[in-house]
Motif scaffolding. Structure first.
Motif, PDB file in Angstrom:
ATOM      1  N   ASP B  67      43.523  -4.331 -23.913  1.00  0.00           N
ATOM      2  CA  ASP B  67      42.662  -3.264 -23.372  1.00  0.00           C
ATOM      3  C   ASP B  67      42.211  -2.295 -24.447  1.00  0.00           C
ATOM      4  OD1 ASP B  67      43.164  -4.373 -20.998  1.00  0.00           O
ATOM      5  OD2 ASP B  67      44.471  -2.785 -20.225  1.00  0.00           O
ATOM      6  N   PHE B  68      43.144  -1.954 -25.348  1.00  0.00           N
ATOM      7  CA  PHE B  68      42.833  -0.959 -26.368  1.00  0.00           C
ATOM      8  C   PHE B  68      41.611  -1.361 -27.195  1.00  0.00           C
ATOM      9  CE2 PHE B  68      43.290   0.550 -30.767  1.00  0.00           C
ATOM     10  CZ  PHE B  68      43.225   1.910 -30.546  1.00  0.00           C
ATOM     11  N   GLY B  71      38.459  -0.973 -24.971  1.00  0.00           N
ATOM     12  CA  GLY B  71      38.119   0.406 -24.632  1.00  0.00           C
ATOM     13  C   GLY B  71      37.802   1.264 -25.833  1.00  0.00           C
ATOM     14  N   LYS B  72      38.426   1.002 -26.963  1.00  0.00           N
ATOM     15  CA  LYS B  72      38.370   1.965 -28.065  1.00  0.00           C
ATOM     16  C   LYS B  72      37.778   1.460 -29.375  1.00  0.00           C
ATOM     17  CE  LYS B  72      40.189   5.238 -25.630  1.00  0.00           C
ATOM     18  NZ  LYS B  72      39.357   6.394 -25.252  1.00  0.00           N
ATOM     19  N   ARG B 136      37.170  16.574 -38.705  1.00  0.00           N
ATOM     20  CA  ARG B 136      38.276  16.454 -37.743  1.00  0.00           C
ATOM     21  C   ARG B 136      37.890  15.599 -36.538  1.00  0.00           C
ATOM     22  NH1 ARG B 136      38.494  19.581 -33.236  1.00  0.00           N
ATOM     23  NH2 ARG B 136      40.761  19.759 -33.267  1.00  0.00           N
ATOM     24  N   ARG B 137      36.564  15.399 -36.323  1.00  0.00           N
ATOM     25  CA  ARG B 137      36.125  14.582 -35.187  1.00  0.00           C
ATOM     26  C   ARG B 137      36.174  13.072 -35.502  1.00  0.00           C
ATOM     27  NH1 ARG B 137      36.094  16.456 -30.420  1.00  0.00           N
ATOM     28  NH2 ARG B 137      34.888  14.604 -29.956  1.00  0.00           N
ATOM     29  N   GLY B 139      38.749  11.134 -36.065  1.00  0.00           N
ATOM     30  CA  GLY B 139      39.813  10.448 -35.333  1.00  0.00           C
ATOM     31  C   GLY B 139      40.542   9.429 -36.188  1.00  0.00           C
ATOM     32  N   SER B 140      41.413   8.675 -35.549  1.00  0.00           N
ATOM     33  CA  SER B 140      42.313   7.799 -36.314  1.00  0.00           C
ATOM     34  C   SER B 140      41.673   6.471 -36.681  1.00  0.00           C
ATOM     35  CB  SER B 140      43.579   7.519 -35.508  1.00  0.00           C
ATOM     36  OG  SER B 140      43.314   6.542 -34.520  1.00  0.00           O
ATOM     37  N   ARG B 141      40.545   6.139 -36.061  1.00  0.00           N
ATOM     38  CA  ARG B 141      40.038   4.777 -36.269  1.00  0.00           C
ATOM     39  C   ARG B 141      38.893   4.712 -37.275  1.00  0.00           C
ATOM     40  NH1 ARG B 141      40.669   5.667 -31.002  1.00  0.00           N
ATOM     41  NH2 ARG B 141      38.441   5.757 -30.643  1.00  0.00           N
TER      42      ARG B 141
END
Lengths: 84, 429
Positions: B67-68, B71-72, B136-137, B139-141
């Motif tokens: 799913d991850f 979705g992401k 900062r926007r 994110g981790s990916r």
């Protein structure tokens, strides 16, 4: 907005990051995001960004450090909504 | 040093004309073009307004990915790599490691450049956010989806493999190089299995630079499926594409031990460079090096050039095609009616840049597996330099049903890079 509503919305936000979906079914305020829900710590920043978008708030680094559990995350969201 | 025999036990692909191996096999047999006009390219003042994009159904992603990822993960090149990789892994009869780590299996998965993907909205592109003082926007990916090792890193997030995890990048040679590197690793006894492949985004960010170089086809905006015509008298530039192919390579011993289906054996391969000398440049190959590369791959495979049934060429639909055919004639010592069949899926799907080699190797294995030579579209009128060298029936324009035992595959890339592989249909010998 009630705590229960926020909790439901938070469940939607963190859903994609929780590897074991059955954990979401019995989500409680005591659940630790990393320890219990097994969310990869790198994804906490993504969850914060998703929360910021959802509620149009800004969560500073200091507050992120306090978001250990589901309940603590709800507290932060309430605080930020109140000070808007 | 061990000298293991290396076989192919799994296939996966996301090609513009077919998602999944079964659909791709059918598309190859039918000569199905996926090259279309794209309004967006016109809006952006591209000279070439046609291209081949992958088109993956949501239900297909749901079948293969966690799913991850659905979705992401926002990078289509990474999603396609994970889809082709997973299909190949499952096709080989293997499953992802839920808990443990499989230290006997690894990955070689490359890309030309993962950061060119255009799945993100323009205002979310890393450079835009950073320049706006809004890092900062990100994110981790942001890093994991842009890093050149992103495809293998995300794929291994699903699979849990613990042997060498390599992410190669060698322009249009990337795909075949990934297979060569995996082959050598297993041959040397360093792993039992390697999942090898490549991926490339499709869309205006990666295609724009090629358009600017004027190497893309700009004379077929009104007639898109005619744009890509390798070996034709009127070839006018390549049509850009994208996608991903993956192959599971395995030591013969390991494959036989677990009773796996074996498609083909990799008999040998070679990678070299023309050094950007003697006719070679950043963008053009040095023919002397190509001939040497082909000969060296044949020597490692220890076969006579007469045994080759099919050449899967690089053949991009540019003025380089006749030179490539000349190099094959010189290296193999075969010409006229004695020349092997030659083809490339590029007439149907354009040039998938870093994805090309792995997609074309999947096509090579499928033609051996199902006994056919797929058609070359749009080359009814062959280039006169080519008809001078080989019989025109060596370039089939319709599917030929025929047993294909031995394929030689080549790709050439920017930087004056060459890679050649020799494959043989598995017959239990």
């Amino acid at each position: 907005m009630t705590r229960e509503q926020i909790k439901d919305e938070l469940k939607g936000i963190i859903g994609d990051y929780v590897p074991e979906k059955e954990l979401l079914e019995s989500l409680s305020e005591e659940h630790e995001l990393i320890g219990d829900l097994k969310i990869n710590s790198a994804h906490i920043v993504d969850i914060v960004l998703d929360i910021e978008d959802k509620y149009d708030i800004m969560i500073e680094d200091e507050a992120i450090g306090k978001m250990g559990t589901v309940g603590e995350s709800i507290d932060i969201i309430f605080q930020k909504l109140d000070s808007k | 040093m061990r000298n293991n025999r290396v076989v192919i036990t799994g296939l996966g692909v996301v090609a513009p004309n077919g998602t999944g191996v079964a659909a791709f096999n059918e598309a190859l047999q039918q000569g199905k073009s996926a090259i279309k006009f794209h309004e967006k390219l016109k809006e952006l003042n591209f000279r070439c307004q046609i291209g081949a994009k992958t088109n993956v159904e949501q239900s297909y992603k749901e079948k293969l990915l966690p799913d991850f990822f659905i979705g992401k993960v926002r990078n289509n090149a990474i999603i396609n790599a994970c889809l082709s990789g997973m299909e190949a892994w499952l096709d080989a009869g293997l499953t992802p490691n839920e808990n443990g780590v499989d230290y006997e299996s690894g990955i070689v998965f490359g890309a030309g450049d993962l950061s060119f993907d255009d799945a993100k909205a323009p205002n979310e592109a890393p450079t835009v956010l950073i320049d706006a003082g809004n890092n900062r926007r990100l994110g981790s990916r942001s890093i994991s989806e842009c890093m050149n090792s992103g495809a293998s890193a995300y794929l291994n997030n699903i699979l849990g493999l613990g042997n060498r995890i390599v992410s190669n990048s060698s322009a249009c040679v990337t795909g075949s190089e990934a297979i060569l590197v995996g082959y050598e690793h297993i041959k040397n006894g360093k792993a039992k299995r390697m999942i090898c492949g490549s991926t490339e985004s499709d869309g205006h960010y990666i295609w724009g630079g090629f358009d600017s170089m004027r190497v893309l086809c700009s004379d077929s905006n009104e007639n898109p499926s005619f744009g890509s015509r390798p070996m034709s008298a009127t070839s006018s530039g390549f049509v850009p594409g994208g996608g991903s192919g993956a192959l599971v390579l395995e030591s013969l011993e390991s494959a036989q031990e677990r009773g796996a289906k074996i498609y083909a054996e990799i008999l040998g391969g070679e990678f070299n460079s023309g050094g950007q000398r003697n006719g070679g440049t950043m963008t053009a190959p040095n023919s002397e090096a190509i001939v040497a590369c082909i000969k060296s791959a044949l020597a490692e495979a220890d076969i006579d050039p007469k045994e080759i049934d099919l050449i899967s060429g690089h053949l991009t639909s540019t003025k380089g095609d006749p030179i490539e055919v000349q190099n094959w004639v010189t290296a193999l010592g075969r010409s006229g009616e004695d020349f092997p069949y030659i083809n490339t899926p590029k007439s149907m799907i354009g040039h998938s840049v870093g994805g090309a080699g792995s997609i074309e190797l999947v096509a090579s294995v499928l033609q051996m597996e199902h006994g056919y030579v797929h058609p070359n579209l749009n080359c009814e009128e062959l280039h006169p330099e080519i008809t001078r060298l080989i019989s025109s029936d060596r370039v089939p324009t319709e599917m030929v049903s025929k047993k294909i035992d031995t394929v030689i595959k080549a790709n050439f890339g920017f930087g004056d890079l060459n890679c050649v592989l020799v494959l043989r249909k598995w017959s239990n010998k």
